[in-house]
Design a protein around this motif. Structure first.
Motif, PDB file in Angstrom:
ATOM      1  N   LEU A 134     -46.918  13.314 -26.065  1.00 11.65           N
ATOM      2  CA  LEU A 134     -48.143  12.532 -26.104  1.00 11.65           C
ATOM      3  C   LEU A 134     -49.323  13.324 -25.563  1.00 11.65           C
ATOM      4  CD1 LEU A 134     -46.695   9.182 -24.682  1.00 11.65           C
ATOM      5  CD2 LEU A 134     -47.037   9.775 -27.094  1.00 11.65           C
ATOM      6  N   THR A 233     -53.177   7.608 -19.507  1.00  9.73           N
ATOM      7  CA  THR A 233     -52.078   6.716 -19.140  1.00  9.73           C
ATOM      8  C   THR A 233     -51.686   5.868 -20.352  1.00  9.73           C
ATOM      9  OG1 THR A 233     -53.544   4.915 -18.472  1.00  9.73           O
ATOM     10  CG2 THR A 233     -53.031   6.584 -16.800  1.00  9.73           C
ATOM     11  N   PRO A 234     -50.523   5.210 -20.299  1.00 12.59           N
ATOM     12  CA  PRO A 234     -50.144   4.319 -21.404  1.00 12.59           C
ATOM     13  C   PRO A 234     -51.169   3.221 -21.651  1.00 12.59           C
ATOM     14  CG  PRO A 234     -48.247   4.776 -20.005  1.00 12.59           C
ATOM     15  CD  PRO A 234     -49.439   5.342 -19.304  1.00 12.59           C
ATOM     16  N   GLU A 235     -51.926   2.847 -20.593  1.00 11.49           N
ATOM     17  CA  GLU A 235     -52.905   1.775 -20.737  1.00 11.49           C
ATOM     18  C   GLU A 235     -54.167   2.230 -21.465  1.00 11.49           C
ATOM     19  OE1 GLU A 235     -49.938   0.865 -17.971  1.00 11.49           O
ATOM     20  OE2 GLU A 235     -51.379   2.525 -17.818  1.00 11.49           O
TER      21      GLU A 235
END
Length: 384
Positions: A134, A233-235
């Protein structure tokens, strides 16, 4: 045996002078050999990596700077190219292009933005953790991981190439997902991430805070509340986007792996025009020229080493002569006790022989240590 015993006893009595003579003698004997070991190791390391890198595409200019930057991740900086150069190679159907962006560092290690094809091209394997997948993820080379004491789950922060290159460049926290197996190449001292991540560091891509809330719907003014993230971040990963035409995004260089010899020849021919802002270089040819110059300099160094060695031997001879001159009363006492001239000469030769043996032993140890650690020393020298 008596001469050797007396010579050893005298060397032990004058241990400081004897130690100095042994060390100097060992250096005279070992320096030329150590130099040859390191030079041969450097030549092999340079040529081996260049020979397995078929072609490098970059901006027209210094071929040496381009090759050293793209192949060895050195401090040499060639002019950047755009992603359109990579796309042109893709569209040709003649080779596999591998993008490289090497404009940033972290903790003294080069950040290499690239694609997963690079790891297959170099035969790199993840020894610990997993491969990057990612934005914002990175894998470390073995040496940089060992030097920094970092591993999967830790983070590093990017930095610009220099303190005056801050326009649009934002320090980005990179999450370490894996550590590569050691290869004894410059890959061990690099931090690898996706090329898109380096574009985020360069300010081409960024994310934003969500300034629209249910309470603010229909009454929102975008202002300084919109901020560039320093951590992905994933958020917030879905909010990251890029500006401008994709073909204009910068690359340091493009590694080009032709599908066959004919394809490579055709590609090289397309970049021969001196008016073309791009050039296709053959790393093996560039490095061969560099190695040739290095060994010309090495020949001069050998001559200088020989002169210094002769001067050092002369100094050692003078030291021994002065030492024996100071021992004149001792020698006279030995004569009165019945020692003849031949016995005194045997004593002098025994002392010189012991010094040479000890110097040769120490020199052999130094050369052995350098030879055993040659790869590490060469890698360190090439990284300077």
């Amino acid at each position: 045996m008596n001469a050797l015993f007396l010579a050893f006893a005298h060397l032990r009595w004058t241990w400081a002078r004897s130690l100095l003579l042994v060390v100097v003698g060992a250096l005279i004997l070992s320096v030329p050999l150590v130099t040859q070991v390191l030079l041969r190791g450097s030549e092999e390391a340079l040529t081996r990596r260049a020979e397995v890198t078929p072609l490098v595409l970059g901006a027209r200019g210094s071929q040496l700077d381009l090759v050293m930057s793209a192949v060895y991740f050195s401090q040499d900086r060639a002019q950047p190219v755009t992603r359109a150069a990579e796309d042109a190679v893709w569209d040709s159907g003649l080779a596999l292009p591998i993008p490289l962006h090497t404009g940033f560092q972290t903790n003294g290690a080069r950040i290499v933005g690239t694609s997963l094809d690079y790891f297959d091209f170099r035969g790199l394997q993840v020894a610990e953790g997993r491969q990057m997948a990612l934005l914002g993820e990175a894998v470390l080379g073995a040496q940089v991981a060992d030097r920094l004491g970092l591993g999967p789950g830790d983070t590093v922060v990017s930095s610009p190439e220099n303190l005056f290159d801050l326009d649009g460049v934002y320090p980005l926290e990179l999450k370490i997902t894996g550590v590569l197996a050691a290869t004894g190449t410059p890959d061990d001292e690099a931090v690898f991430t996706d090329v898109k991540t380096t574009w985020i560091i360069a300010g081409i891509g960024h994310g934003h805070d969500d300034v629209v809330t249910p309470d603010d719907a229909g009454n929102v003014t975008a202002n300084a509340a919109i901020t560039q993230f320093q951590r992905i971040t994933p958020e917030n990963i879905d909010s990251f986007h890029f500006h401008g035409a994709a073909g204009d995004y910068p690359l340091s260089a493009v590694l080009v792996a032709p599908y066959d010899t004919r394809s490579g020849t055709i590609l090289r021919g397309r970049y021969l025009d001196p008016e073309n802002p791009l050039q296709m270089t053959v790393p093996a040819e560039v490095v061969a020229g560099l190695v040739d110059r290095i060994f010309r300099i090495a020949a001069l160094l050998d001559a200088v080493t020989l002169v210094i060695g002769i001067a050092a031997l002369g100094a050692i001879g003078l030291s021994l002569f002065l030492a024996w001159s100071l021992r004149a009363p001792e020698i006279e006492t030995a004569r009165r006790l019945g020692a003849g001239r031949f016995m005194i000469l045997r004593l002098a030769f025994a002392e010189i022989a012991l010094l040479l043996i000890l110097s040769a032993g120490l020199a052999t140890g130094l050369v052995t240590v350098v030879t055993m650690n040659g790869d590490s020393l060469v890698a360190w020298i090439l990284a300077l």
